[in-house]
Scaffold this motif. Structure first.
Motif, PDB file in Angstrom:
ATOM      1  N   TRP A 179     -14.085 -17.895 -47.275  1.00  0.00           N
ATOM      2  CA  TRP A 179     -15.421 -18.012 -46.711  1.00  0.00           C
ATOM      3  C   TRP A 179     -16.478 -17.553 -47.699  1.00  0.00           C
ATOM      4  O   TRP A 179     -16.210 -16.761 -48.604  1.00  0.00           O
ATOM      5  N   GLN A 180     -17.662 -18.117 -47.521  1.00  0.00           N
ATOM      6  CA  GLN A 180     -18.857 -17.697 -48.234  1.00  0.00           C
ATOM      7  C   GLN A 180     -19.939 -17.381 -47.204  1.00  0.00           C
ATOM      8  O   GLN A 180     -19.762 -17.634 -46.010  1.00  0.00           O
ATOM      9  N   ALA A 181     -21.055 -16.859 -47.672  1.00  0.00           N
ATOM     10  CA  ALA A 181     -22.131 -16.486 -46.755  1.00  0.00           C
ATOM     11  C   ALA A 181     -22.600 -17.676 -45.931  1.00  0.00           C
ATOM     12  O   ALA A 181     -22.938 -17.536 -44.752  1.00  0.00           O
ATOM     13  N   GLU A 182     -22.594 -18.866 -46.547  1.00  0.00           N
ATOM     14  CA  GLU A 182     -23.035 -20.061 -45.823  1.00  0.00           C
ATOM     15  C   GLU A 182     -22.138 -20.345 -44.623  1.00  0.00           C
ATOM     16  O   GLU A 182     -22.619 -20.814 -43.575  1.00  0.00           O
ATOM     17  N   ASP A 183     -20.845 -20.058 -44.749  1.00  0.00           N
ATOM     18  CA  ASP A 183     -19.925 -20.272 -43.624  1.00  0.00           C
ATOM     19  C   ASP A 183     -20.256 -19.325 -42.472  1.00  0.00           C
ATOM     20  O   ASP A 183     -20.184 -19.714 -41.295  1.00  0.00           O
ATOM     21  N   LEU A 184     -20.624 -18.088 -42.805  1.00  0.00           N
ATOM     22  CA  LEU A 184     -20.986 -17.133 -41.758  1.00  0.00           C
ATOM     23  C   LEU A 184     -22.309 -17.515 -41.106  1.00  0.00           C
ATOM     24  O   LEU A 184     -22.500 -17.299 -39.900  1.00  0.00           O
ATOM     25  N   GLN A 185     -23.224 -18.104 -41.887  1.00  0.00           N
ATOM     26  CA  GLN A 185     -24.484 -18.568 -41.307  1.00  0.00           C
ATOM     27  C   GLN A 185     -24.237 -19.708 -40.322  1.00  0.00           C
ATOM     28  O   GLN A 185     -24.867 -19.770 -39.248  1.00  0.00           O
ATOM     29  N   GLN A 186     -23.314 -20.602 -40.664  1.00  0.00           N
ATOM     30  CA  GLN A 186     -22.974 -21.680 -39.735  1.00  0.00           C
ATOM     31  C   GLN A 186     -22.298 -21.125 -38.486  1.00  0.00           C
ATOM     32  O   GLN A 186     -22.555 -21.577 -37.360  1.00  0.00           O
ATOM     33  N   ALA A 221     -23.114   4.844 -41.182  1.00  0.00           N
ATOM     34  CA  ALA A 221     -22.222   3.733 -40.832  1.00  0.00           C
ATOM     35  C   ALA A 221     -22.907   2.792 -39.852  1.00  0.00           C
ATOM     36  O   ALA A 221     -22.786   1.561 -39.966  1.00  0.00           O
ATOM     37  N   LEU A 222     -23.635   3.345 -38.887  1.00  0.00           N
ATOM     38  CA  LEU A 222     -24.380   2.502 -37.942  1.00  0.00           C
ATOM     39  C   LEU A 222     -25.454   1.702 -38.665  1.00  0.00           C
ATOM     40  O   LEU A 222     -25.673   0.513 -38.367  1.00  0.00           O
ATOM     41  N   ARG A 223     -26.150   2.337 -39.610  1.00  0.00           N
ATOM     42  CA  ARG A 223     -27.197   1.620 -40.342  1.00  0.00           C
ATOM     43  C   ARG A 223     -26.602   0.526 -41.223  1.00  0.00           C
ATOM     44  O   ARG A 223     -27.147  -0.580 -41.288  1.00  0.00           O
ATOM     45  N   ARG A 224     -25.517   0.825 -41.893  1.00  0.00           N
ATOM     46  CA  ARG A 224     -24.891  -0.199 -42.736  1.00  0.00           C
ATOM     47  C   ARG A 224     -24.421  -1.383 -41.902  1.00  0.00           C
ATOM     48  O   ARG A 224     -24.522  -2.535 -42.330  1.00  0.00           O
ATOM     49  N   GLU A 225     -23.913  -1.085 -40.705  1.00  0.00           N
ATOM     50  CA  GLU A 225     -23.471  -2.185 -39.832  1.00  0.00           C
ATOM     51  C   GLU A 225     -24.635  -3.071 -39.425  1.00  0.00           C
ATOM     52  O   GLU A 225     -24.543  -4.297 -39.498  1.00  0.00           O
ATOM     53  N   VAL A 226     -25.746  -2.500 -39.016  1.00  0.00           N
ATOM     54  CA  VAL A 226     -26.830  -3.335 -38.495  1.00  0.00           C
ATOM     55  C   VAL A 226     -27.554  -4.085 -39.617  1.00  0.00           C
ATOM     56  O   VAL A 226     -28.014  -5.214 -39.420  1.00  0.00           O
ATOM     57  N   TRP A 227     -27.636  -3.509 -40.813  1.00  0.00           N
ATOM     58  CA  TRP A 227     -28.285  -4.198 -41.922  1.00  0.00           C
ATOM     59  C   TRP A 227     -27.410  -5.304 -42.507  1.00  0.00           C
ATOM     60  O   TRP A 227     -27.917  -6.233 -43.159  1.00  0.00           O
ATOM     61  N   LEU A 228     -26.100  -5.225 -42.312  1.00  0.00           N
ATOM     62  CA  LEU A 228     -25.180  -6.209 -42.879  1.00  0.00           C
ATOM     63  C   LEU A 228     -25.556  -7.613 -42.411  1.00  0.00           C
ATOM     64  O   LEU A 228     -25.740  -7.853 -41.225  1.00  0.00           O
ATOM     65  N   THR A 229     -25.639  -8.550 -43.362  1.00  0.00           N
ATOM     66  CA  THR A 229     -26.105  -9.909 -43.062  1.00  0.00           C
ATOM     67  C   THR A 229     -25.356 -10.907 -43.943  1.00  0.00           C
ATOM     68  O   THR A 229     -25.139 -10.634 -45.124  1.00  0.00           O
ATOM     69  N   PRO A 230     -24.979 -12.070 -43.370  1.00  0.00           N
ATOM     70  CA  PRO A 230     -25.151 -12.527 -41.983  1.00  0.00           C
ATOM     71  C   PRO A 230     -23.988 -12.103 -41.086  1.00  0.00           C
ATOM     72  O   PRO A 230     -22.836 -12.167 -41.486  1.00  0.00           O
ATOM     73  N   LYS A 231     -24.313 -11.703 -39.856  1.00  0.00           N
ATOM     74  CA  LYS A 231     -23.304 -11.304 -38.876  1.00  0.00           C
ATOM     75  C   LYS A 231     -23.377 -12.277 -37.703  1.00  0.00           C
ATOM     76  O   LYS A 231     -24.352 -12.247 -36.942  1.00  0.00           O
ATOM     77  N   PRO A 232     -22.382 -13.134 -37.536  1.00  0.00           N
ATOM     78  CA  PRO A 232     -22.439 -14.168 -36.485  1.00  0.00           C
ATOM     79  C   PRO A 232     -22.667 -13.609 -35.088  1.00  0.00           C
ATOM     80  O   PRO A 232     -21.914 -12.755 -34.608  1.00  0.00           O
ATOM     81  N   GLY A 233     -23.736 -14.062 -34.443  1.00  0.00           N
ATOM     82  CA  GLY A 233     -24.036 -13.691 -33.072  1.00  0.00           C
ATOM     83  C   GLY A 233     -24.654 -12.331 -32.894  1.00  0.00           C
ATOM     84  O   GLY A 233     -24.993 -11.950 -31.771  1.00  0.00           O
ATOM     85  N   LEU A 234     -24.828 -11.587 -33.984  1.00  0.00           N
ATOM     86  CA  LEU A 234     -25.260 -10.194 -33.903  1.00  0.00           C
ATOM     87  C   LEU A 234     -26.622  -9.997 -34.563  1.00  0.00           C
ATOM     88  O   LEU A 234     -27.021 -10.758 -35.442  1.00  0.00           O
ATOM     89  N   VAL A 235     -27.303  -8.942 -34.155  1.00  0.00           N
ATOM     90  CA  VAL A 235     -28.567  -8.580 -34.789  1.00  0.00           C
ATOM     91  C   VAL A 235     -28.309  -8.182 -36.240  1.00  0.00           C
ATOM     92  O   VAL A 235     -27.417  -7.375 -36.527  1.00  0.00           O
ATOM     93  N   ASP A 236     -29.079  -8.749 -37.165  1.00  0.00           N
ATOM     94  CA  ASP A 236     -29.007  -8.362 -38.566  1.00  0.00           C
ATOM     95  C   ASP A 236     -30.389  -8.524 -39.184  1.00  0.00           C
ATOM     96  O   ASP A 236     -31.384  -8.690 -38.469  1.00  0.00           O
ATOM     97  N   SER A 237     -30.468  -8.476 -40.502  1.00  0.00           N
ATOM     98  CA  SER A 237     -31.773  -8.552 -41.156  1.00  0.00           C
ATOM     99  C   SER A 237     -32.330  -9.969 -41.175  1.00  0.00           C
ATOM    100  O   SER A 237     -33.500 -10.163 -41.525  1.00  0.00           O
TER     101      SER A 237
END
Length: 279
Positions: A242-249, A22-38
């Motif tokens: 929302w789409q991925a582009e919205d999360l990137q913004q 669960a921790l690995r899935r959380e950190v690899w999840l992308t894009p995560k606004p303001g958070l470390v991701d891939s």
């Protein structure tokens, strides 16, 4: 692995592996606004994806220890378990700090997932089927009165959590576990299957957490105005779609303001773990 958890009692390594995954899935999840991701390091100048992965590797053996303690002491009262597992929690934190050169990557995750692994051990020791509701209820039972003991009666606030409680009445991770993860049960679990794709499920859950979780990490970095900015932004995306582009913004907007919803990231990992179990 999730199927075996739902259908039979897994061994302790399965529970620890489930929490670590669960921790690995959380950190690899992308894009995560303001958070470390891939894609990037979010609002963090001292953290990146490899650091998080090293941290998870260091934490994982201790998750097994939490489970074992719960299974060994399943006949003991729930209220005594928090003190029983605290030395293991401190040792787990030291293992994390050793792997990260002193950077706090997962202290909140250790607290909550350690309790969940302990709860799972206790329930299996009692020969009870693991369900989300039972796990949440057992965590609440083990932490009954925690907010009152450690926050309401705190005379000289030292930690960030204590200071935020004194200033704003925010209970943070302590309040969440004492409530049996009420934020997840109210705002995430009922909406989990609105999305058919697993990655969108997790991203939608993160948005819902950013919209409704009173994240102390955001307040510590940006005050109440920072929290409101993130909550309002997330609610707009949930309302309009929302789409991925919205999360990137949104990621760009949070990075520009140095905001990181780390408390919501911790809760997302917990949600991913708990959704492996039947309700």
């Amino acid at each position: 692995m999730a199927g075996t958890v739902c259908s039979e009692h897994p061994v302790s390594t399965d529970i620890a592996a489930l929490a670590a995954e669960a921790l690995r899935r959380e950190v690899w999840l992308t894009p995560k606004p303001g958070l470390v991701d891939s894609a990037n390091n979010g609002s963090h100048s001292d953290m990146d994806l490899p650091l998080f992965l090293r941290s998870i590797d260091a934490i994982t053996p201790w998750l097994h220890q939490f489970f074992t303690l719960g299974q060994q002491d399943f006949l003991q009262p729930s209220q005594g378990m928090l003190m029983r597992i605290r030395p293991t929690g401190l040792a787990c934190e030291q293992a994390m700090f050793g792997a990260t050169q002193g950077i706090n990557t997962h202290k909140g995750g250790i607290f909550s997932l350690g309790l969940l692994c302990t709860a799972a051990g206790r329930l299996i020791g009692q020969r009870r089927l693991l369900t989300r509701n039972r796990l949440c209820a057992e965590v609440a039972a083990m932490t009954q009165g925690l907010v009152e003991r450690e926050l309401q009666h705190c005379r000289q606030p030292v930690s960030a959590g204590e200071r935020l409680f004194v200033a704003h009445g925010m209970t943070g991770a302590r309040g969440e576990v004492q409530s049996g993860f009420l934020t997840l049960r109210r705002h995430v679990f009922p909406y989990w299957y609105q999305e058919s794709h697993s990655e969108r499920r997790s991203l939608n859950a993160l948005l819902r957490l950013m919209a409704y979780n009173p994240d102390t990490n955001l307040v510590a970095r940006g005050g109440l105005s920072g929290l409101r900015f993130v909550q309002d932004y997330a609610r707009r995306l949930l309302n309009t779609g929302w789409q991925a582009e919205d999360l990137q913004q949104m990621d760009n907007a949070l990075i520009a303001r140095h905001l990181s919803p780390g408390g919501s990231a911790d809760l997302l990992a917990i949600a991913i773990m708990l959704m492996a179990f039947p309700q």
